[in-house]
Design a protein around this motif. Sequence first.
Motif, short mmCIF file in Angstrom:
data_model
loop_
_atom_site.label_atom_id
_atom_site.label_comp_id
_atom_site.label_asym_id
_atom_site.label_seq_id
_atom_site.Cartn_x
_atom_site.Cartn_y
_atom_site.Cartn_z
N GLY A 1 1.44 16.83 -13.46
CA GLY A 1 1.40 18.09 -12.55
C GLY A 1 -0.08 18.09 -12.49
N ILE A 2 -0.75 16.96 -11.71
CA ILE A 2 -1.52 16.74 -11.08
C ILE A 2 -1.69 17.79 -9.41
CG2 ILE A 2 -4.03 15.44 -10.93
CD1 ILE A 2 -3.24 14.00 -12.63
N GLN B 1 1.74 6.80 -7.05
CA GLN B 1 1.06 7.59 -7.45
C GLN B 1 0.97 9.14 -7.11
OE1 GLN B 1 -2.96 6.91 -5.18
NE2 GLN B 1 -4.31 7.57 -6.91
N ALA B 2 1.85 9.27 -5.97
CA ALA B 2 2.20 10.07 -6.30
C ALA B 2 3.12 11.17 -6.95
CB ALA B 2 2.59 10.58 -4.28
N GLU B 3 4.38 9.84 -8.01
CA GLU B 3 5.09 10.47 -8.63
C GLU B 3 4.23 10.53 -9.47
OE1 GLU B 3 7.87 7.92 -8.91
OE2 GLU B 3 8.49 7.47 -6.74
N VAL B 4 2.84 9.92 -10.27
CA VAL B 4 2.80 10.22 -11.39
C VAL B 4 2.08 10.98 -11.16
CG1 VAL B 4 0.72 9.06 -13.03
CG2 VAL B 4 2.75 7.08 -11.88
N ASP C 1 0.85 -0.96 0.07
CA ASP C 1 -0.35 -0.21 0.23
C ASP C 1 0.82 1.29 0.11
OD1 ASP C 1 -2.42 1.46 -0.23
OD2 ASP C 1 -1.59 2.53 2.27
N ARG C 2 1.32 1.12 0.47
CA ARG C 2 2.52 2.34 0.59
C ARG C 2 3.23 2.78 -0.63
NH1 ARG C 2 6.69 1.44 4.65
NH2 ARG C 2 8.19 0.51 2.82
N ASN C 3 4.08 1.79 -0.99
CA ASN C 3 4.54 1.77 -2.15
C ASN C 3 3.60 2.32 -3.22
OD1 ASN C 3 6.74 0.94 -1.09
ND2 ASN C 3 6.87 -1.13 -1.90
N GLU C 4 2.13 1.92 -3.42
CA GLU C 4 1.59 2.37 -4.74
C GLU C 4 0.99 3.25 -4.18
OE1 GLU C 4 -0.90 1.90 -7.77
OE2 GLU C 4 0.42 0.08 -6.69
#
Length: 74
Positions: A43-44, A35-38, A28-31
């Motif tokens: 630029g979201i 997701q934060a990197e994406v 979950d932490r890795n996901e």
Amino acid sequence: MEYVEVLLPTVVVAIIFFFVIRALFNADRNEREAQAEVFEEHGINSAPTANSAKSTEEKREDTTSNSSDKANNE
């Protein structure tokens, strides 16, 4: 020796449970990090939150109830 035979299955299951739960939390932490990197790359501003998902669900329920109300009125 009797105590070991009685407690060993419980201890083994507890250890397996610990590693499974730890693996779930790590995944979950890795996901979330991925997701934060994406989101950052595209630029979201922020990731969707539980509140926004809830409000989307509420909107769906409202439209469903409105359409069923219209059908009942006709």
